[in-house]
Motif scaffolding. Structure first.
Motif, short mmCIF file in Angstrom:
data_model
loop_
_atom_site.label_atom_id
_atom_site.label_comp_id
_atom_site.label_asym_id
_atom_site.label_seq_id
_atom_site.Cartn_x
_atom_site.Cartn_y
_atom_site.Cartn_z
N PRO A 12 8.60 -6.85 34.71
CA PRO A 12 9.66 -7.85 34.55
C PRO A 12 10.87 -7.32 33.78
N ALA A 13 10.62 -6.46 32.80
CA ALA A 13 11.74 -5.93 32.03
C ALA A 13 12.67 -5.09 32.89
N LYS A 16 14.70 -7.37 35.08
CA LYS A 16 15.81 -7.99 34.34
C LYS A 16 16.94 -6.99 34.11
N THR A 19 18.77 -6.62 37.37
CA THR A 19 19.55 -7.84 37.61
C THR A 19 20.82 -7.86 36.75
N ALA A 20 20.65 -7.55 35.45
CA ALA A 20 21.80 -7.54 34.55
C ALA A 20 22.82 -6.50 34.98
N VAL A 70 19.86 -13.19 30.18
CA VAL A 70 18.85 -12.40 30.89
C VAL A 70 17.75 -11.94 29.94
N PHE A 71 18.11 -11.54 28.74
CA PHE A 71 17.12 -11.01 27.81
C PHE A 71 16.81 -12.00 26.68
N SER A 72 16.97 -13.28 26.94
CA SER A 72 16.76 -14.29 25.91
C SER A 72 15.33 -14.32 25.40
N ASP A 73 14.34 -14.07 26.30
CA ASP A 73 12.95 -14.14 25.88
C ASP A 73 12.56 -13.00 24.95
N ARG A 74 13.34 -11.92 24.95
CA ARG A 74 13.01 -10.77 24.11
C ARG A 74 13.78 -10.76 22.79
#
Length: 300
Positions: A12-13, A16, A19-20, A70-74
């Motif tokens: 998933p990383a 992302k 995608t970014a 995009v990286f909000s969960d990290r």
């Protein structure tokens, strides 16, 4: 090996990140097309410049928002690390941060705008660009007399607006008071000389008075200012060597040297046709030769 590649592709990383990257490439591509459109279809240079700067600002703001989403969960697990790293970065890049804060102050507090003549950090000239970190100035003066370009382009850190005075020659009041001094011989007709100087000033720079008056009225509504005399004025001071007339007037901030040239040229012409009623004074120094010394020394 194949399993490693599959696990990497379906991570998933990585997804992302890709995608970014795609979104950012598309964003900067749209920004570039927008700037080209502004350059092609907007005719006014000032409006074109401001629109291009606004598009650049929106592009970087959108890029930051996209990365945050995009990286909000990290980001949550990295709060402490980011805080420590942020403190170190802030200390190391304090000049950069100050310059960015200076850009914010320049843009929203109206210190100056592109096209203004300013003096910032000891550099005098016309502002030709304002970026996030630096102000670019086409310099005036130095080895060139008067308010003329010397050809040198100077980039000044925006942080200077917090460290030193900012002199704006063309902001809210785009006129300057200036004066010339005219030395006149004793024995000249005082009334005729004063009338001549006043006539020359009214004829050559009198038109600036109306525009300066309107600008001053508008300027005084923003600040606590008293009414100012903008009409040309002639005053007299008697010195040991001559009568010193001062012609005070208002002129455009970019035309000081040209205005002085016009005034002095016309004054010389008027004095030449005055038949001795008004004449320039000059200091003459006569150096007397030291007499020879004859010294006789006698032994005795």
């Amino acid at each position: 090996m194949e399993e490693t590649i599959k696990s990497w592709l379906f991570d998933p990383a990585v997804g992302k990140f890709i995608t970014a990257l795609i979104v950012l490439i598309a964003l900067f591509g749209i920004s570039r097309l927008a700037k080209r459109s502004v350059t092609r279809y907007v005719r006014t240079s000032d409006t074109r410049y401001k629109l291009r700067k606004f598009i650049t600002f929106l592009t970087y703001l959108a890029a930051i928002l996209i990365l945050s989403i995009v990286f909000s969960d990290r980001l949550g697990g990295l709060t402490v690390a980011l805080g420590v790293a942020g403190a170190g970065i802030a200390f190391a890049l304090q000049e950069v941060i100050s310059s960015f804060a200076g850009w914010f102050a320049i843009s929203f507090a109206h210190f100056y705008s592109p096209g203004d003549r300013v003096e910032v950090g000891g550099i005098k000239g016309d502002v030709i660009d304002i970026s996030f970190l630096r102000t670019t100035i086409m310099e005036c003066g130095e080895w060139v007399d008067g308010d003329l370009y010397n050809g040198r382009v100077v980039r000044v850190a925006n942080s200077f607006v917090f460290k030193a005075p900012v002199y704006n020659y063309s902001g809210e009041f785009p006129f300057l008071w200036d004066e010339i001094k005219v030395p006149v011989k004793y024995g000249s007709e005082e009334k005729y000389t004063r009338q001549t100087l006043q006539m020359v000033a009214d004829e050559l720079v009198g038109d600036y008075a109306a525009g300066a008056k309107a600008a001053w009225v508008k300027f005084s509504k923003q600040f606590l200012l008293e009414d100012a005399a903008v009409e040309p004025m002639v005053t007299l001071v008697a010195t040991d060597n001559w009568l010193e007339y001062t012609v005070r007037y208002v002129t455009d901030y970019k035309l000081r040297r040209r205005t002085k040239d016009l005034l002095f040229t016309r004054i010389v012409e008027e004095f030449a046709r005055s038949e001795g009623k008004a004449a320039f004074a000059s200091a003459t120094f006569h150096i007397v030769e030291t007499p020879p010394l004859d010294i006789n020394i006698r032994n005795g």
